[in-house]
Design a protein around this motif. Structure first.
Motif, PDB file in Angstrom:
ATOM      1  N   PHE A 110      -7.916  -8.701 -13.771  1.00 13.80           N
ATOM      2  CA  PHE A 110      -7.423  -7.361 -14.112  1.00 13.80           C
ATOM      3  C   PHE A 110      -6.177  -7.466 -14.983  1.00 13.80           C
ATOM      4  O   PHE A 110      -6.014  -6.712 -15.956  1.00 13.80           O
ATOM      5  N   ALA A 111      -5.273  -8.391 -14.639  1.00 16.72           N
ATOM      6  CA  ALA A 111      -4.052  -8.577 -15.419  1.00 16.72           C
ATOM      7  C   ALA A 111      -4.379  -9.007 -16.845  1.00 16.72           C
ATOM      8  O   ALA A 111      -3.756  -8.535 -17.808  1.00 16.72           O
ATOM      9  N   ASN A 158       1.929   0.681   0.587  1.00 11.63           N
ATOM     10  CA  ASN A 158       1.939   2.107   0.902  1.00 11.63           C
ATOM     11  C   ASN A 158       2.331   2.946  -0.301  1.00 11.63           C
ATOM     12  O   ASN A 158       2.939   3.996  -0.162  1.00 11.63           O
ATOM     13  N   ASN A 159       2.017   2.468  -1.515  1.00 12.34           N
ATOM     14  CA  ASN A 159       2.363   3.247  -2.683  1.00 12.34           C
ATOM     15  C   ASN A 159       1.461   4.464  -2.822  1.00 12.34           C
ATOM     16  O   ASN A 159       0.516   4.656  -2.058  1.00 12.34           O
ATOM     17  N   PHE A 160       1.738   5.269  -3.826  1.00 11.71           N
ATOM     18  CA  PHE A 160       1.054   6.559  -3.980  1.00 11.71           C
ATOM     19  C   PHE A 160      -0.463   6.403  -4.107  1.00 11.71           C
ATOM     20  O   PHE A 160      -1.229   7.139  -3.499  1.00 11.71           O
ATOM     21  N   GLY A 201      -3.996  -4.479  -8.568  1.00 12.49           N
ATOM     22  CA  GLY A 201      -4.240  -3.998  -9.927  1.00 12.49           C
ATOM     23  C   GLY A 201      -3.125  -3.105 -10.423  1.00 12.49           C
ATOM     24  O   GLY A 201      -2.658  -3.235 -11.570  1.00 12.49           O
ATOM     25  N   GLY A 202      -2.643  -2.183  -9.575  1.00 16.25           N
ATOM     26  CA  GLY A 202      -1.534  -1.318  -9.957  1.00 16.25           C
ATOM     27  C   GLY A 202      -0.271  -2.102 -10.233  1.00 16.25           C
ATOM     28  O   GLY A 202       0.478  -1.811 -11.176  1.00 16.25           O
ATOM     29  N   LEU A 206       2.185  -2.649 -13.848  1.00 18.70           N
ATOM     30  CA  LEU A 206       3.642  -2.539 -13.926  1.00 18.70           C
ATOM     31  C   LEU A 206       4.258  -3.809 -14.494  1.00 18.70           C
ATOM     32  O   LEU A 206       5.189  -3.758 -15.304  1.00 18.70           O
ATOM     33  N   PHE A 207       3.742  -4.978 -14.071  1.00 14.81           N
ATOM     34  CA  PHE A 207       4.291  -6.233 -14.568  1.00 14.81           C
ATOM     35  C   PHE A 207       4.030  -6.408 -16.064  1.00 14.81           C
ATOM     36  O   PHE A 207       4.815  -7.047 -16.772  1.00 14.81           O
ATOM     37  N   ALA A 208       2.908  -5.858 -16.549  1.00 14.12           N
ATOM     38  CA  ALA A 208       2.596  -5.985 -17.971  1.00 14.12           C
ATOM     39  C   ALA A 208       3.654  -5.297 -18.833  1.00 14.12           C
ATOM     40  O   ALA A 208       3.903  -5.704 -19.972  1.00 14.12           O
ATOM     41  N   LEU A 209       4.302  -4.258 -18.298  1.00 15.93           N
ATOM     42  CA  LEU A 209       5.327  -3.534 -19.046  1.00 15.93           C
ATOM     43  C   LEU A 209       6.530  -4.414 -19.348  1.00 15.93           C
ATOM     44  O   LEU A 209       7.218  -4.225 -20.351  1.00 15.93           O
TER      45      LEU A 209
END
Length: 399
Positions: A110-111, A158-160, A201-202, A206-209
């Motif tokens: 996914f990354a 426990n994220n959104f 995946g989420g 974020l790390f890609a940013l």
């Protein structure tokens, strides 16, 4: 330098082949990798990345070669930092050890897909709007400052997105091997395995940013950006099992990554000034500033990361953290590991627990106080000693 289409195709086929090999020969059958297995395959993937880099150096010249190695080292360091969060997610979802490989391989795939999209989007934008270097540079400097600020640990599980998935879909808290969907009370429900993949995946997005602007700060060659990023992700699964338990000993890693990102951010801003076209800066003319070469970038990045690791492992704070961390790890192993009647291995582990406690008692007062304030450590040590007492009593009863 333009990269021929056939080189692109061969590279993509090779990377897809490595991913397919990883799945069919290592991940398809759930198992917990041994330390020698993880070490061997980690070395193989690093070796492949180095061989590829030597090829770039020979056929593309010293500039492309230096850009590749600078990009690869930076992305590898950032990917190691990603493993901290993966560890938190795995622990939060209580993913069975044998099934963690599949989650990690999904995260890598996914990354790779997400970052490839960002790479081509970023390359297209940069070619059209060179002023984006200002934004990329400012973003990396902001990220570096954020890394220097201690933050309370958050439960990524426990994220959104996870809360929303649990609300919209029928889920269960029980695993069914590595299945994503199972049947419970006659109805199909989602297993935690699917939810943990969503969390991974989420997190990758974020790390890609951070990751993509960082490598664009070292090279604007799309092929180098893609291959350095791809090879940095390859072998990440094996690296997870190889350094699991060692990651939290790199106590200065966040400072090292902050320095690297800050350095690349400054490099990007200087490059933006050198290529400036914005009318409100120097009348839209290029600004004559010092530009940091790729060779210097490579030396700075390697130097920062080397110093970071050495300080983490050998400074008084690093050694104390290692002792305290390993005391908890050995106690956990003694409590949870299935020794299958191997009394020698069990005794060896308990001896290590006692040795670490003795070493903690010999630390400086401030580190002893830190260990005493660690409630999780105290609980594990108490359980280990309680279990030891029970086993000793059982042994005497049998005799």
């Amino acid at each position: 330098m333009e990269i021929p289409t056939y080189v692109w195709l061969l590279t993509i086929v090779g990377i897809l082949g490595l991913l397919a090999f990883d799945f069919f020969f290592h991940v398809r059958k759930a198992h917990e990798p041994t330390l020698p297995e993880a070490a061997k395959w980690s070395a193989i993937y690093v070796g492949l990345a180095v061989v590829f880099g030597v090829g770039v150096l020979l056929f593309g010249g010293p500039t492309l070669g230096s850009e590749y190695f600078a990009g690869y080292i930076t992305e590898k360091a950032l990917s190691v930092d990603n493993l901290f969060v993966f560890l938190v997610i795995m622990a939060s979802f209580k993913v069975p050890r044998a099934d963690q490989q599949k989650v990690l391989l999904f995260g890598i795939v996914f990354a790779l897909i997400a970052r490839t999209g960002f790479i081509f989007l970023g390359a297209a934008l940069i070619n059209s709007f060179s002023w984006l270097f200002y934004l990329f540079g400012a973003f990396l400097i902001f990220t570096a400052i954020k890394l220097l600020k201690p933050e309370e640990e958050s439960d990524d599980a426990n994220n959104f997105v996870i809360r929303l998935a649990k609300r919209l879909f029928k889920t269960t808290d029980k695993y069914d091997g590595d299945k994503l969907v199972t049947v419970e009370n006659g109805k199909k429900v989602l297993t935690p395995m699917l939810l943990v993949m969503v969390a991974i995946g989420g997190t990758d997005l974020l790390f890609a940013l951070d990751s993509i602007p960082a490598i664009f700060g070292l090279t604007q060659n799309t092929f180098i950006v893609f291959t350095a990023t791809a090879f940095s992700l390859m072998g990440l699964r094996q690296l997870y099992f190889l350094i699991d338990g060692l990651l939290d000993r790199l106590i200065f890693l966040s400072y090292g990554l902050a320095a690297v990102l800050g350095f690349i951010g400054v490099k990007l801003v200087l490059h933006a000034l050198h290529e400036n076209t914005l009318p409100f800066i120097n009348g839209g003319e290029h600004v004559p500033v010092f530009e940091i070469s790729t060779g210097l970038s490579l030396l700075v990045i390697v130097g920062i990361l080397t110093i970071t690791v050495m300080l983490s492992l050998f400074s008084p704070a690093g050694r104390a953290h290692t002792v305290i961390s390993d005391a908890g790890a050995q106690a956990k192993k003694y409590i949870e590991h299935d020794y299958k009647g191997d009394d020698v291995a069990r005794e060896t582990t308990y001896a290590r627990v006692l040795e670490r406690e003795k070493q903690i008692a010999g630390l400086a007062p401030k580190y002893q106080e830190k260990a005493a304030d660690d409630e999780e450590l105290a609980e594990r040590l108490a359980k280990a000693h309680e279990l030891r007492g029970t086993q000793s009593a059982d042994s005497k009863g049998l005799n």
